[in-house]
Design an enzyme around this catalytic site. Structure first.
Site, short mmCIF file in Angstrom:
data_model
loop_
_atom_site.label_atom_id
_atom_site.label_comp_id
_atom_site.label_asym_id
_atom_site.label_seq_id
_atom_site.Cartn_x
_atom_site.Cartn_y
_atom_site.Cartn_z
N ALA A 1 0.86 -1.19 0.00
CA ALA A 1 0.00 0.00 0.00
C ALA A 1 0.89 1.24 0.00
O ALA A 1 2.11 1.14 0.22
CB ALA A 1 -0.90 0.00 1.22
N LYS A 2 0.33 2.39 -0.26
CA LYS A 2 1.09 3.64 -0.20
C LYS A 2 0.11 4.79 -0.10
O LYS A 2 -1.02 4.67 -0.58
CB LYS A 2 1.95 3.81 -1.46
#
Ligand code: NAD
Length: 430
Positions: A119-120
């Site tokens: 994720a980011k």
């Protein structure tokens, strides 16, 4: 672009402006032929982020006016565990960039075999234009907006470019206030006083060094007496430089945003750290000679450690590089064209998704410690980190030797196989 890639393109991206997501798609296409056939049927999952949240982040500025910021959180893949990846504050952040960074986190987490997806997050903001209280309000409002998808079991942010342990503390506090009790495990990279982990600050540089030693061992190179070039003397580059010197190597050149210095007899790294702490960069350091920035690349060394920004080793400077092993401390420092040039020149590249995974590995340790509310000593952390990095390197190295591919392609083979095997055994819901 192939028809296949056009198929994978969502309506919210334009083919002519694919940005970093386009590079990632090329990497997936490159690795697909090496995947076992029963996994190839799942490869489209890698080309589509699982979940994208775009949020409006309005805050009161100190002068009483209201300003809106654009924020993102992308969960690329959660087949192997909760989403995990940093939060970046930068004025040039784009959805394509956050998508690509989230995907590279999926690859990195799988390559070192920590039980996370990728994720980011990001906010389009230059944080230097905000006061501390504006920064806090923006962080808290953003955290509330993405509250619906983050959590210790679902998605765990961490620091990235222009965010730090204070930002993580505000995120943890905001999430906990909404929840009604403290949830330290919702973010990693926290201050040690708030459930952060010992050894986290040095973890990425330490991982770079461990992987460099393993690569040296495999190629018959000695670290003792080796010459080192380091680009970026911050957290990652500075720590790696110290460890190389402890291991008997000589740091002969360092470049940062203030200039390039060289001392073929070996730079006094401890003195350089003091100088950087006082003056903000390596420029003006008395224990070395100042040289032109472009000459950095042609200095003969055994190890070159890019540990600054992305896109630093390009088709232009790659032909000049005279080193044996490049160990990528930074994310994405080598362009695909430069990668091919280095390979043709017999320079081994240890890719970011393995080389700089020490940070996320100790983030994983922090998360485990938070869950059990039982904290390990720094020696225990370092010992476990070194074991994870060594095992990750040898799994990837073996594949690169067996399949006669670059270590980067091998890392993608190992990672994509792990992600898609999880997808395969989980099956498709409903
Ligand atoms: P940092 O801010 O501590 O250090 C960055 C260094 O890069 C500084 O020395 C700076 O002077 C130098 N730099 C900036 N612009 C430059 C330029 N134009 N030319 C040469 N040098 C320049 O950052 P960091 O945490 O050490 O991160 C460095 C890289 O490592 C980034 O790509 C980051 O994404 C990556 N990374 C960091 C971690 C981590 O745990 N810190 C983990 C994984 C990857």
């Amino acid at each position: 672009m192939s028809t296949e890639q056009q198929h994978a393109l969502p309506s919210y991206l334009r083919a002519e402006e694919l940005g970093p997501w386009g590079i990632y798609l090329q990497q997936v296409d490159r690795v697909t032929p090496y995947l076992e056939s029963h996994l190839q049927r799942w490869v489209e999952t890698l080309k589509r982020p699982k979940r994208i949240l775009v949020v409006d982040v309005p805050i009161h500025l100190d002068d009483g006016t209201v300003r809106h910021f654009e924020g993102y959180r992308v969960q690329h893949n959660t087949s192997r565990g909760p989403g995990k990846g940093g939060l970046r504050y930068h004025q040039d952040v784009t959805l394509s960039e956050v998508m690509a960074l989230s995907a590279w986190m999926s690859i990195k987490n799988a390559a070192v075999n920590v039980p996370y997806g990728g994720a980011k997050g990001g906010i389009r903001v230059d944080p230097r234009t905000l006061s501390r209280s504006e920064l806090e309000r923006m962080t808290r409002r953003y955290t509330s907006e993405i509250n619906v998808i983050i959590g210790p079991n679902s998605d765990i942010p961490a620091p990235d470019v222009n965010t730090n342990d204070q930002v993580m503390a505000w995120m943890m506090d905001t999430y906990s206030m909404n929840l009604g009790h403290s949830a330290t495990g919702v973010v990693t990279g926290k201050p040690v006083s708030l459930g952060g982990s010992l050894g986290r600050r040095e973890a990425t540089g330490r991982g770079v060094y461990v992987v460099a030693c393993e690569a040296a061992r495999q190629t018959g190179l000695e670290v003792e007496g080796a010459r080192i070039a380091v680009q970026g003397f911050g957290n990652v580059g500075g720590t790696a430089a110290h460890l190389f010197v402890e291991g008997g190597a000589r740091v002969v050149t360092v470049q940062d945003h203030t200039g390039t210095i060289m001392n073929l007899g070996g730079i006094d790294v401890a003195a350089l750290s003091k100088h950087v702490a006082e003056f903000g960069g390596v420029g003006g350091f008395q224990g070395a000679e100042k040289i032109a920035d472009e000459d950095f690349w042609s200095i003969e060394t055994e190890f070159l450690i890019p540990a600054a920004l992305e896109g630093q080793i390009t088709a232009k400077n790659a032909p000049k590089i005279k080193t044996k092993i490049v160990v990528e401390g930074a994310n994405g420092p080598t362009t695909p064209e430069a990668d091919d040039i280095l390979r043709a020149n017999n320079i081994l590249v240890i890719p970011d998704v393995v080389a700089n995974a020490g940070g996320v590995t100790v983030s994983y340790f922090e998360w485990v410690q938070d869950f059990s509310s039982f904290f390990w000593t720094e020696d225990e952390i370092n010992e476990r980190l070194e074991r994870v990095m060594r095992e990750a390197f040898s799994a990837v190295w073996l594949v690169s030797q067996e399949k006669k591919v670059s270590v980067r392609t091998a890392a993608f083979i190992v990672a994509c196989t792990r992600i898609l095997t999880a997808r395969d055994v989980r099956g498709l819901y409903p």
